[in-house]
Design a protein around this motif. Structure first.
Motif, mmCIF file in Angstrom:
data_model
loop_
_atom_site.group_PDB
_atom_site.id
_atom_site.type_symbol
_atom_site.label_atom_id
_atom_site.label_comp_id
_atom_site.label_asym_id
_atom_site.label_seq_id
_atom_site.Cartn_x
_atom_site.Cartn_y
_atom_site.Cartn_z
ATOM 1 N N ARG A 1 74.123 -30.654 67.569
ATOM 2 C CA ARG A 1 73.257 -31.483 68.404
ATOM 3 C C ARG A 1 73.868 -31.759 69.785
ATOM 4 N N GLY A 2 73.552 -30.910 70.714
ATOM 5 C CA GLY A 2 74.006 -31.142 72.087
ATOM 6 C C GLY A 2 74.963 -30.092 72.614
ATOM 7 N N PHE A 3 75.490 -29.227 71.748
ATOM 8 C CA PHE A 3 76.327 -28.097 72.202
ATOM 9 C C PHE A 3 77.353 -28.502 73.259
ATOM 10 N N GLY A 4 78.140 -29.506 72.982
ATOM 11 C CA GLY A 4 79.217 -29.870 73.912
ATOM 12 C C GLY A 4 78.804 -30.872 74.974
ATOM 13 N N VAL A 5 77.509 -31.003 75.211
ATOM 14 C CA VAL A 5 77.059 -31.918 76.269
ATOM 15 C C VAL A 5 77.369 -33.387 75.938
ATOM 16 N N PRO A 6 77.265 -33.799 74.669
ATOM 17 C CA PRO A 6 77.626 -35.199 74.381
ATOM 18 C C PRO A 6 79.082 -35.516 74.742
ATOM 19 N N GLN A 7 79.964 -34.539 74.520
ATOM 20 C CA GLN A 7 81.365 -34.756 74.864
ATOM 21 C C GLN A 7 81.507 -34.921 76.379
ATOM 22 N N ALA A 8 80.827 -34.032 77.127
ATOM 23 C CA ALA A 8 80.926 -34.087 78.590
ATOM 24 C C ALA A 8 80.294 -35.370 79.129
ATOM 25 N N ALA A 9 79.242 -35.838 78.474
ATOM 26 C CA ALA A 9 78.533 -37.028 78.956
ATOM 27 C C ALA A 9 79.429 -38.263 78.893
ATOM 28 N N ILE A 10 80.320 -38.297 77.903
ATOM 29 C CA ILE A 10 81.251 -39.425 77.824
ATOM 30 C C ILE A 10 82.066 -39.496 79.114
ATOM 31 N N ALA A 11 82.431 -38.321 79.636
ATOM 32 C CA ALA A 11 83.219 -38.292 80.867
ATOM 33 C C ALA A 11 82.365 -38.646 82.080
#
Ligand SMILES: Cc1cc2nc3c(=O)[nH]c(=O)nc-3n(C[C@H](O)[C@H](O)[C@H](O)COP(=O)(O)OP(=O)(O)OC[C@H]3O[C@@H](n4cnc5c(N)ncnc54)[C@H](O)[C@@H]3O)c2cc1C
Ligand code: FES
Ligand code: FES
Lengths: 903, 254
Positions: free
Chosen positions: A508-518
């Motif tokens: 769910r999100g293909f890495g984008v959730p991780q980047a969004a935290i930043a």
């Protein structure tokens, strides 16, 4: 031993060892597969039944204890005339069942409550349902349903022809989910099937040699090893088939499959792992990004120097130079861990050889990719493989990769008997893909007016032992990593490295959730530095229609972030006032409000991903949606029916459904990348329109003609004139639609059109932090999502609420550690008591390319949640989390450290 | 041996159960709570739900609070007191409560029965002093000499179905508005839940007022030996135990 008891009000008896679990007896011997098994360990509650009127986990009840007692299961809930009970009806009407795997357990736990307390309040509901996990819904609609069950039944929405889009119709596949009749991967296994148990590596990195397997052959029908696999490599990308079906002398992660034991169920379960002779040469595993990138790091895969899977980025303007002119600059490094999908249904399925074809019944998100992979692994033609998806008890990206499919296929092919495999919970957790751990270094700068000027982001991912969806993550993240903001100077880089961790894949999100935290931490940082309100800062910079993205794409339409923020503003202001009032009271609890924004490209990144959908009208007058897109709970069966119905001009209620079967449908791609509403929806619209054109031509009617289907007669009313088509005479009619979103490849600087459209969203979270214990309670979330057009608002809200629950887990509790959190006891996902009340606000900024203007919402719900929560924690405590999950001990440590600095 | 099965089955996922199992779930005399001449008898297979539903004096408030925090409702309906203690997990929520109730364990074998203080019953992580052929049949809680109340607090990383990071229990006997006897225990911060004798002594004679929590000193936690694990660090556990104890004591005055 024989047990006599009452089962759903009728006399029942059962014979077998008294230590047998009630869940197993119900499912395997008494034919009641409505009771589900998600863990066999009391952790998920999917198996909840009533024993003498009290809810219990049937996986923890010994048959010996059932003697003389009363057992009630979901199959006993329906009224005597076969109708739905009030409670079941409320679950259906409220959208409380998504994938439906938790639904029987939820229903039984609710039934237990309603018998004790017919008019429960929210607190009582949480208390009663606290032992049943749901990974799909975020619990909101389940609470609604239990509250509604004690009210008068809700009238069913049944829109007329042309009125389906936008209506809150109930799921077309919902009845089976609330009655326990839906057949999931483990529910339809033939009684004579053989079973597979997989022997897995206890080591993260080792060489091994198998010893003499002959003694095992005596007890089993077959023992499969690497040499039995015709082409022993699979993987998402056509050119990267790096993961073996069965390891060939070398294992690269703990949990990797080595040997498949095939035999009758009792026999395979009775073989202990240590009865399989293995000589090990254990090597030091490469764990984590630092180990993988160390100068002397051993290679995880040969031919992958530096352990690099892939890197690439987006460059526009001159970020380095632009920082010099910035009035404010924020910087930070943020880390995330492996996260487990934790769908409540473990991988399961069975295969059968039919002549020279192999048929696989399996829980999956992607029947057509499965078909092609199995053909490749077995070296058969595609036409020789049929995938029949069962109901899917949650996927979230984790059921895009092969699991049981090649094993059951190989064994069934060889033994010419049906063969089944059902993963245990620990096996499911150890063996399947995870969310990529990430380290995101970010530097953002803006001018004195608070307009963003430049950003420099490097997102490094641990892709685990095999490539899986690693390239997708590494490609998607650089496009999204600056956030949904207009930014003239961008350098963003994504890279993924192999390690001896579990394969990191799609989640769910293909890495984008991780980047969004930043990027959201950067937004807060810059806003704070300039003394600008955090919401207004985002509003000032929000991408709007007409803006150009960092990849050079002009967003012609449908960029509703500013509207999302406008919708949040009153809630935001009110929450600030309330939080300030609360905090003025002192004490050891502090509240805070946070905000997170996101954008998300719908469909594959710069890659073709077409869907074909068909609508058929048979001579008997059966109207059928032939839908190759599998519904994994998110509701595509219903959405596509609504779209096709309006395009055709007949009521949605008249549609029958054929879903997923690769022999009966056309390829509608995989259920991932939030693409089914937008891409398959557009194809469904085309199919409906195509069929309508054919009908109008047959009737020689004008475009505005009104259709009605009465048995095998189709009436076409054109103005005052009514023409009748006798379908028996006209023969079968098939409409077909196809859609492939228009994108272009990205060049070396990441310039191009990676996606045809983007979803936008903003969420705000209010939290309460216990300063002494470091615990965080999320009190409320308001989520505003630009979805283009909500084809079915209930289902859209369900996606948002479910995404929020997963985002909350990502922020606060979920951490997969191989060998340590491989069950739902130690790996914590949010329970009903952890997810707060959620208010969804739907913004409908139409996307002209999409069906009726719709975009996608499957993944966006999750992306802004963790940033909003972490921002709220910062607001409450001054602590900016740089590592998730923010477990109580980590936040406590940070609060203590911050206090130390102040003194 | 199998009582409620809530520890038994989870440790046997994905394999056949071949060992001989004695199911004590159906033995009526092992179940239920009753008053005796000198206290209370809690039958071994009394479930958490039965503890919650039982009509008991404030002495048992803590045990009831613990019962409500065990797993979710399904686990409370099936899990038993003896199962919780015999499983001997460091994080067993029942242990600190029963320690502060001064409970004795009644153990039976085919030949005899014996009784011992609970503090001697659990000998280590997942180890008890039960000999082969022995079984726990009941817990005995003596009547307090003075008016008594107990309380329990648990810390976990989510709301339901959660293993304690730390939990604390206390029983205070109160005579003439002052603490006549204090029994305090902490769980999940050592291999076996520990009483805190120094803290208990420090509370003797204290009035039950808003200052009670101030009497706690970090040194009182000396018997604890917390570890780092996936749920929390050792340092955190020590800090958390202290915070929980303060809140627990403050709660008595509230
Ligand atoms: C999802 C879930 C959540 C849980 N949450 C919690 C929690 O929050 N807090 C907590 O403390 N525990 C928790 N537990 C653990 C468990 O539920 C409790 O410890 C429960 O009280 C165990 O009782 P039982 O009767 O089910 O034990 P069983 O599983 O029947 O037995 C446990 C062990 O004790 C032995 N035994 C049982 N009775 C006797 C006896 N009379 N004499 C001698 N030996 C005996 C058995 O042989 C076995 O080894 C949880 C378990 C699950 C599955
Ligand atoms: S299957 Fe019984 S609780 Fe999960
Ligand atoms: S609907 Fe609850 S787990 Fe899917």
């Amino acid at each position: 031993m024989k047990m006599n008891f009452t089962l759903n009000g009728a006399v029942a008896s059962w014979s077998g060892p008294p230590v047998t679990r009630l869940a197993a007896a119900l499912r395997d011997d008494l034919g009641l597969t409505g009771t589900k098994i998600g863990c066999d360990a009391g952790d998920c509650g999917a198996c909840t039944v009533l024993l003498d009127n009290q809810q219990v986990c049937s996986c923890l009840v010994a048959m010996g204890q059932v003697e003389g007692r009363s057992v009630e299961t979901v199959e006993g809930l329906e009224t005597t005339d076969g109708g739905l009970s009030r409670l079941q009806d409320a679950f259906l009407a409220c959208g409380a069942a998504q994938c439906g795997i938790c639904t029987p357990g939820m229903l039984m736990a609710s039934e237990d409550l309603l018998r004790r307390s017919p008019q429960p309040d929210r607190a009582e509901i949480e208390e009663a349902l606290g032992g049943v996990l749901c990974r799909c819904t975020g619990y909101s609609k389940i609470v609604d349903a239990v509250l509604a069950a004690s009210q008068a039944p809700m009238p069913r929405v049944s829109p007329p022809a042309g009125g389906a889009v936008g209506a809150r119709i109930v799921r077309v596949d919902g009845h089976a989910k609330v009655t326990g009749r839906d057949r999931f991967g483990a529910d339809g296994i033939p009684g004579d099937a053989l079973w597979i148990r997989v022997v897995r590596s206890p080591h993260a990195r080792a060489r091994f040699e198998l010893g003499d397997l002959a003694p095992l052959h005596g007890r089993l029908a077959a023992v499969l090893t690497a040499s039995d696999v015709p082409f022993n490599g699979f993987g998402i990308y056509p050119d990267i088939k790096d993961q073996p079906v069965l390891a060939d002398g070398i294992v690269r992660f703990r949990g990797e499959a080595m040997v498949a034991l095939v035999g009758d169920r009792a026999s395979v379960l009775s073989v202990r792992d240590d009865e399989v002779p293995v000589a090990w040469a254990i090597e030091l595993p490469v764990i984590g990004i630092d180990a993988a990138t160390a100068a002397d790091a051993p290679q995880v895969q040969v031919g992958r120097p530096k352990n690099l899977l892939l890197d690439g980025g987006v460059r526009c303007g001159d970020a380095s130079a632009a920082f010099a002119g910035c009035a404010a600059v924020a910087e930070g490094v943020f880390e995330t861990t492996f996260v487990e999908h934790a769908y409540i249904e473990p991988e399961a399925g069975w295969a059968e050889r039919v002549g020279d074809r192999i048929e696989i019944h399996v829980t999956t998100q992607t029947p057509y990719m499965d078909r092609d992979e199995i053909a490749s692994v077995m070296q058969l033609s595609r036409e020789s493989v049929r995938i029949v998806p069962t109901a899917c008890g949650g996927g979230f990206g984790g059921k895009l990769d092969l699991s049981v499919q090649p094993l059951v296929a190989l064994a069934a092919w060889r033994l010419k008997r049906p063969v089944a495999c059902v993963y245990t919970r620990p096996e499911s957790m150890a063996a399947t893909t995870k969310r990529h751990p990430a380290r995101v270094s970010a530097k953002f700068g803006c001018d004195a007016a608070g307009k963003l000027v430049a950003c420099d982001i490097r997102a490094t991912f641990d892709t685990g032992a095999y490539a899986s969806w690693g390239p997708t993550v590494a490609n998607r993240v650089p496009v999204h990593a600056m956030g949904p903001y207009a930014m003239p100077n961008v350098r963003s880089w994504g890279e993924a490295f192999f390690t001896n961790g579990p394969p990191a894949g799609a989640f769910r999100g293909f890495g984008v959730p991780q980047a969004a935290i930043a990027h959201e931490a950067m937004m807060d940082g810059l806003a704070d530095r300039l003394g600008i309100d955090r919401l207004e800062f985002r509003h000032r910079n929000a991408l709007r229609a007409g803006d150009t993205t960092a990849t050079g794409q002009v967003l012609a339409h449908s960029a509703g972030l500013a509207e999302c923020l406008d919708a949040l503003r009153p809630h935001w202001r009110k929450a600030h006032v309330e939080v300030a009032a609360f905090n003025a009271g002192g004490g050891n609890k502090r509240r805070g409000v946070g905000i997170g924004c996101m954008w998300y490209g719908i469909g594959n990144t710069s890659m073709s991903n077409p869907s074909i959908i068909r609508v058929g009208l048979s001579p008997a007058g059966t109207l059928t949606l032939y839908n190759g897109a599998v519904d994994i709970g998110q509701g595509s069966n219903t959405i596509l029916t609504q779209i096709a119905a309006d395009a055709l001009g007949l009521p949605a209620a008249q549609f029958a459904l054929v879903s997923g079967d690769t022999d009966l449908t056309a390829d509608a791609g995989k259920t991932s990348a939030s693409r089914q509403t937008f891409v398959s929806g557009k194809a469904a619209e085309g199919a409906g329109q195509d069929l309508r054109r054919q009908i109008l031509r047959l009737a020689n009617a004008g475009a505005d003609a009104v259709l009605s289907l009465e048995g095998a007669r189709l009436l076409v009313r054109d103005g005052a004139e009514v023409r009748t088509i006798d379908l028996a005479v006209a023969g079968p009619l098939i409409g077909e639609g196809t859609f492939d979103p228009p994108t272009t490849p990205l060049d070396a600087d990441g310039q191009g059109v990676p996606y045809a459209t983007y979803a936008f969203a903003a969420q705000m979270a209010t939290v309460e932090v216990d300063l002494d214990l470091g615990t965080v309670k999320v009190l409320r979330i308001v989520a505003a999502h630009d979805v283009g057009r909500a084809i079915n608002p209930t289902l859209v809200e369900g996606q948002i609420e479910g995404g929020i629950a997963q985002g909350l887990g990502l922020a606060l509790m979920e951490e997969f550690l191989p060998g340590r959190t491989e069950n739902l006891h130690d790996y914590l996902i949010p329970t009903i008591g952890d997810v707060p009340e959620i208010e969804c606000i739907l913004i409908e900024d139409r996307e002209p390319l999409g069906p009726s203007g719709a975009k996608g919402v499957g993944e966006p719900g999750l992306v802004p949640t963790a940033p909003a929560i972490l921002g709220a924690v910062h607001h409450a405590t001054g602590v900016r989390a740089t590592r998730v999950p923010l477990l109580p001990h980590r936040l406590h440590e940070a609060i203590v450290a911050a206090k130390g600095k102040l003194q | 041996m199998l009582a409620g099965g809530t520890d038994f089955y989870p440790s046997r996922v994905g394999r056949t159960i071949e060992e001989d199992v004695l199911d004590i779930g159906g033995i009526a005399v092992l179940r239920g709570i009753s008053a005796t001449v000198d206290g209370w008898r809690l039958g071994a297979t009394t479930t958490w739900s039965e503890v919650i539903a039982a009509d008991l004096p404030p002495l048992f408030n803590g045990l009831k609070q613990a019962a409500r925090e065990v797993g979710g409702r399904q686990i409370q309906n099936a899990g038993t007191l003896a199962g919780n203690l015999c499983n001997a997990s460091p994080a067993a929520d029942g242990v600190p409560c029963l320690l502060t109730l001064d409970a004795e364990v009644e153990i039976a074998s085919r030949m005899t029965t014996r009784r011992m203080p609970l503090g001697q019953f659990i000998s280590g992580v997942r180890r008890t002093v039960l000999a082969p052929g022995e079984l726990v049949i009941a817990f005995h809680v003596p009547n307090p000499r003075h008016s008594a109340r107990s309380a329990f607090l648990k810390l976990g990383a989510r709301r339901y179905l959660v293993i304690s990071i730390a939990m604390v229990a206390a029983t205070l006997e109160i005579a003439e508005d002052r603490i006549a006897t204090a029994r305090i225990a902490v769980g999940a911060c050592s291999a076996v839940a520990q009483r805190l004798p120094a803290l208990e002594a420090a509370l003797l004679g204290a009035p039950v007022d808003g200052y009670l929590a101030d009497r706690i000193d970090r040194a009182h936690l000396a018997p604890l030996a917390p570890i780092d694990d996936v749920r929390g660090s050792a340092d955190y556990r020590r800090d958390a135990a202290l915070v929980l104890l303060r809140r627990l004591l403050a709660g008595f005055a509230a």
